[in-house]
Design an enzyme around this catalytic site. Structure first.
Site, PDB file in Angstrom:
ATOM      1  N   GLY A  10      32.117  40.037  46.562  1.00  0.00           N
ATOM      2  CA  GLY A  10      33.049  41.272  46.543  1.00  0.00           C
ATOM      3  C   GLY A  10      32.204  42.391  47.212  1.00  0.00           C
ATOM      4  N   MET A  11      33.110  43.534  47.156  1.00  0.00           N
ATOM      5  CA  MET A  11      32.531  44.558  47.931  1.00  0.00           C
ATOM      6  C   MET A  11      31.228  45.070  47.316  1.00  0.00           C
ATOM      7  SD  MET A  11      34.929  47.910  48.655  1.00  0.00           S
ATOM      8  CE  MET A  11      35.204  48.327  47.040  1.00  0.00           C
ATOM      9  N   LEU A  12      31.446  45.325  46.162  1.00  0.00           N
ATOM     10  CA  LEU A  12      29.934  45.668  45.535  1.00  0.00           C
ATOM     11  C   LEU A  12      28.842  45.071  45.379  1.00  0.00           C
ATOM     12  CD1 LEU A  12      28.286  47.833  43.854  1.00  0.00           C
ATOM     13  CD2 LEU A  12      29.316  47.040  42.028  1.00  0.00           C
ATOM     14  N   ASP A  36      32.008  29.248  38.221  1.00  0.00           N
ATOM     15  CA  ASP A  36      33.133  29.537  37.687  1.00  0.00           C
ATOM     16  C   ASP A  36      32.777  30.334  36.426  1.00  0.00           C
ATOM     17  OD1 ASP A  36      35.339  29.875  36.244  1.00  0.00           O
ATOM     18  OD2 ASP A  36      35.626  27.631  36.133  1.00  0.00           O
ATOM     19  N   VAL A  37      32.803  31.669  36.443  1.00  0.00           N
ATOM     20  CA  VAL A  37      32.357  32.480  35.638  1.00  0.00           C
ATOM     21  C   VAL A  37      33.141  32.471  34.055  1.00  0.00           C
ATOM     22  CG1 VAL A  37      31.391  34.362  36.830  1.00  0.00           C
ATOM     23  CG2 VAL A  37      33.565  34.623  36.096  1.00  0.00           C
ATOM     24  N   ALA A  58      34.881  40.796  38.674  1.00  0.00           N
ATOM     25  CA  ALA A  58      36.024  41.281  37.991  1.00  0.00           C
ATOM     26  C   ALA A  58      37.325  40.789  38.648  1.00  0.00           C
ATOM     27  CB  ALA A  58      36.044  42.710  38.123  1.00  0.00           C
ATOM     28  N   TYR A  59      38.443  40.730  37.573  1.00  0.00           N
ATOM     29  CA  TYR A  59      39.804  40.668  38.069  1.00  0.00           C
ATOM     30  C   TYR A  59      40.353  42.191  38.160  1.00  0.00           C
ATOM     31  CZ  TYR A  59      44.602  39.076  37.851  1.00  0.00           C
ATOM     32  OH  TYR A  59      45.932  38.611  38.176  1.00  0.00           O
ATOM     33  N   TYR A 123      45.009  45.708  32.816  1.00  0.00           N
ATOM     34  CA  TYR A 123      43.312  45.725  33.606  1.00  0.00           C
ATOM     35  C   TYR A 123      42.602  46.807  32.434  1.00  0.00           C
ATOM     36  CZ  TYR A 123      39.782  47.184  36.812  1.00  0.00           C
ATOM     37  OH  TYR A 123      38.853  47.545  37.391  1.00  0.00           O
ATOM     38  N   LYS A 127      39.147  45.139  30.523  1.00  0.00           N
ATOM     39  CA  LYS A 127      38.074  45.815  30.714  1.00  0.00           C
ATOM     40  C   LYS A 127      37.336  46.499  29.295  1.00  0.00           C
ATOM     41  CE  LYS A 127      35.871  46.224  34.427  1.00  0.00           C
ATOM     42  NZ  LYS A 127      34.887  45.111  34.714  1.00  0.00           N
TER      43      LYS A 127
END
Length: 281
Positions: A10-12, A36-37, A58-59, A123, A127
């Site tokens: 991912g980006m981060l 697979d988290v 994250a989703y 979302y 979280k």
């Protein structure tokens, strides 16, 4: 120390792996195809043997989560619980990345780290559940909330705005939502500094200092891309209704960082000037 970055594609995640590697840390990154988290057994096996686990997965499809909350819950809450439990069992410190969406967005001053959660979207709810799980399952955690994240790796607001401005020549951008544009490189640096300093377990806010609107950020992006910021026109949230409600106020406070002796990320305007060449390349 041995570092494991979960969600490394991912980006981060990409930024985190690159920064740690450049600083000489022993780091391994796992991607969605490699781990697979949502599988607790797989998570427990992968986490074993690491000193620091950074959960960047994250989703994050905010609108899609409104119609598929179970899928978002599986990643944002259940997987966070599995990572926290596995980290605790193996003696690793867990760094868990969370979001401004845990708040209702109705404040008029920066949200404190201990402000009450009041999510308004699927979302945000998932979280918040992830935050609860991390606190319950892994006492040695650093829960780092961020917001308005952008970076060189993958799609993000500045890239979208710069492309749209070139294609259309004029843009209407929401001016009644306030937040803190935050560069992934700065967040990765902050995470590293927090761990290196051995700060107390708890919740910290990883956002740039100051605040602006999406319109203000878009104007800065267009200017950095060599176009006239005047082509960006302000509009209201009512003009861009989305399935998931967006927080009107996403400004996060940094008192916990200062109390731990950690300098917060600098002003968003200055950090954007530094980030723009790589993000818009």
């Amino acid at each position: 120390m041995r570092w494991l970055v979960v969600g490394a594609s991912g980006m981060l995640g990409q930024e985190m792996v690159a920064l740690l590697g450049a600083r000489g840390e022993d780091v391994v990154g796992t991607t969605r195809t490699e781990l697979d988290v949502t599988d607790p057994v797989a998570v427990g096996t992968v986490v074993h043997g690491y000193d620091i686990v950074v959960n960047c997965t994250a989703y994050a499809a905010v609108d899609a989560a409104e119609t598929d909350e179970p899928a978002a819950f599986a990643v944002n809450a259940v997987a966070a619980s599995s990572l926290a439990r596995a980290s605790n069992r193996s003696g690793a410190r867990l760094v868990h990345i969370s979001t401004d969406y845990v708040f209702d967005g109705h404040a008029d001053q920066p949200y404190a780290e201990d402000a009450a959660a009041a999510p308004r979207s699927a979302y945000g709810r998932t979280k918040v559940a992830g935050e609860w799980a991390v606190r319950a399952e892994c006492p040695d955690h650093l829960l780092v909330r961020t917001a308005w994240l952008y970076g060189a790796h993958g799609a993000c607001f500045p890239k979208t705005i710069a492309r749209a401005a070139r294609e259309r020549g004029s843009l209407d951008v929401v001016a009644d939502q306030l937040g803190q544009p935050t560069w992934t490189a700065d967040l990765a640096d902050l995470v590293h500094r927090l761990v290196q300093a051995g700060v107390p377990a708890g919740t910290y806010h990883g956002t740039s200092s100051g605040s602006t609107s999406w319109h203000g950020f878009a104007a800065a992006v267009v200017g950095a891309a060599g176009m006239d910021p005047a082509i960006v026109h302000p509009t209201t949230s009512e003009a861009f209704v989305r399935p998931a409600p967006r927080p009107a106020f996403s400004v996060l406070g940094h008192d916990a960082l200062r109390a731990a002796g950690i300098e917060p990320i600098g002003a968003w305007e200055d950090r954007w000037v530094e980030a723009a060449p790589s993000v818009l390349a």
